[in-house]
Design a protein around this motif. Structure first.
Motif, PDB file in Angstrom:
ATOM      1  N   VAL A  52       0.768  -1.221   0.097  1.00  0.00           N
ATOM      2  CA  VAL A  52       0.042  -0.041   0.105  1.00  0.00           C
ATOM      3  C   VAL A  52       0.884   1.236   0.020  1.00  0.00           C
ATOM      4  CG1 VAL A  52      -1.759   1.135   1.189  1.00  0.00           C
ATOM      5  CG2 VAL A  52      -1.780  -1.237   1.390  1.00  0.00           C
ATOM      6  N   ILE A  53       0.465   2.093  -0.892  1.00  0.00           N
ATOM      7  CA  ILE A  53       1.380   3.484  -0.980  1.00  0.00           C
ATOM      8  C   ILE A  53       0.357   4.498  -0.749  1.00  0.00           C
ATOM      9  CG2 ILE A  53       2.404   5.140  -2.526  1.00  0.00           C
ATOM     10  CD1 ILE A  53       2.680   2.793  -4.388  1.00  0.00           C
ATOM     11  N   ALA A  54       0.534   5.349   0.471  1.00  0.00           N
ATOM     12  CA  ALA A  54      -0.170   6.348   0.624  1.00  0.00           C
ATOM     13  C   ALA A  54       0.433   7.927   0.406  1.00  0.00           C
ATOM     14  CB  ALA A  54      -0.445   6.541   2.325  1.00  0.00           C
ATOM     15  N   ALA A  55      -0.309   8.892  -0.089  1.00  0.00           N
ATOM     16  CA  ALA A  55       0.404  10.028  -0.410  1.00  0.00           C
ATOM     17  C   ALA A  55      -0.605  11.070  -0.171  1.00  0.00           C
ATOM     18  CB  ALA A  55       0.614  10.285  -1.927  1.00  0.00           C
ATOM     19  N   ARG A  75      -3.105   0.380  -3.652  1.00  0.00           N
ATOM     20  CA  ARG A  75      -2.919  -0.945  -3.237  1.00  0.00           C
ATOM     21  C   ARG A  75      -2.825  -2.014  -4.359  1.00  0.00           C
ATOM     22  NH1 ARG A  75      -7.229  -4.746  -0.337  1.00  0.00           N
ATOM     23  NH2 ARG A  75      -5.937  -6.666  -0.443  1.00  0.00           N
ATOM     24  N   VAL A  76      -1.595  -2.685  -4.231  1.00  0.00           N
ATOM     25  CA  VAL A  76      -1.329  -3.837  -5.097  1.00  0.00           C
ATOM     26  C   VAL A  76      -1.999  -5.033  -4.716  1.00  0.00           C
ATOM     27  CG1 VAL A  76       0.242  -5.289  -6.640  1.00  0.00           C
ATOM     28  CG2 VAL A  76       0.710  -2.766  -6.146  1.00  0.00           C
ATOM     29  N   ALA A  95      -5.826  -0.942  -6.946  1.00  0.00           N
ATOM     30  CA  ALA A  95      -6.992  -0.114  -6.680  1.00  0.00           C
ATOM     31  C   ALA A  95      -6.403   1.166  -6.052  1.00  0.00           C
ATOM     32  CB  ALA A  95      -7.456  -0.791  -5.523  1.00  0.00           C
ATOM     33  N   VAL A  96      -6.790   2.272  -6.622  1.00  0.00           N
ATOM     34  CA  VAL A  96      -6.470   3.580  -6.131  1.00  0.00           C
ATOM     35  C   VAL A  96      -7.638   4.261  -5.875  1.00  0.00           C
ATOM     36  CG1 VAL A  96      -5.250   5.562  -7.172  1.00  0.00           C
ATOM     37  CG2 VAL A  96      -4.610   3.312  -7.958  1.00  0.00           C
ATOM     38  N   SER A  97      -7.530   5.020  -4.622  1.00  0.00           N
ATOM     39  CA  SER A  97      -8.557   5.903  -4.014  1.00  0.00           C
ATOM     40  C   SER A  97      -8.169   7.283  -3.756  1.00  0.00           C
ATOM     41  CB  SER A  97      -9.277   5.229  -2.894  1.00  0.00           C
ATOM     42  OG  SER A  97     -10.265   5.902  -2.241  1.00  0.00           O
ATOM     43  N   LEU A  98      -8.905   8.205  -4.190  1.00  0.00           N
ATOM     44  CA  LEU A  98      -8.598   9.631  -3.846  1.00  0.00           C
ATOM     45  C   LEU A  98      -9.694  10.394  -3.379  1.00  0.00           C
ATOM     46  CD1 LEU A  98      -6.793  12.159  -4.141  1.00  0.00           C
ATOM     47  CD2 LEU A  98      -7.468  12.278  -6.595  1.00  0.00           C
TER      48      LEU A  98
END
Length: 186
Positions: A52-55, A75-76, A95-98
């Motif tokens: 998981v990457i957070a930005a 998230r991969v 899955a990408v959420s903004l």
């Protein structure tokens, strides 16, 4: 020679983009990154934990008509990390959420929950709802097909996109939420 196939859709009524990457030909080394687009007027941060990457990207202070803050999570689903080798014939799902502070006061928690809570069953449901929405859209009696220039500026609902990239070196998807200054690159 290698070939990476990319398909994507935005589930109906979800603040998520789902991307499917498949190695059609050859093994493909991949590193998934989530980076706010460069902008000297914004404060940006980023961290990675496992898959998981957070930005975050914030526009605050004098000179702003209103403060705009955004949080994105990627998230991969099939990997434990954000990098690896995609083997020929295999695929991964991103899955990408903004969310922004214009969506809700707890926007970072909403963005994180959206990607961490995704299951294979949820993905199937999201895909089915997405396809149903488009089926209903195209089956309405008022749907007209016209040249692209006649819909310029009209906010269309998210569609599904598919592309094949021969010999991929770098793949970039630009995500834009319809709020003040929220550009992201995945």
């Amino acid at each position: 020679e290698r070939c990476l196939a990319v398909s994507a859709y935005a589930p109906y009524r979800q603040s998520i983009i789902v991307l499917r990457l498949e190695a059609k030909k050859g093994d493909i080394p991949l590193t998934v990154a989530l980076e706010p687009m460069e902008d000297e007027a914004a404060a940006c941060s980023q961290k990675t934990e496992g898959s998981v990457i957070a930005a975050a990207k914030d526009y605050v202070g004098s000179g702003m008509e209103w403060d705009t803050k955004s949080a994105a999570f990627c998230r991969v689903l099939e990997w434990e990390r954000t990098e690896g080798v995609l083997r020929e014939g295999r695929g991964i799902t991103l899955a990408v959420s903004l969310y922004t502070n214009q969506d809700a006061p707890d926007y970072p928690a909403l963005a994180e929950k959206a990607v961490r809570g995704i299951t294979p069953d949820a993905l199937e449901q999201y895909r089915a709802e997405h396809l149903d929405w488009w089926k209903n859209f195209w089956n309405t009696k008022c749907t007209n097909i016209c040249p692209m220039n006649c819909v310029t500026g009209w906010h269309r609902p998210p569609a599904a996109y598919t592309a094949a990239v021969p010999s991929p070196k770098k793949f970039c998807l630009i995500v834009r939420r319809w709020t003040y200054r929220s550009w992201w690159a995945i």
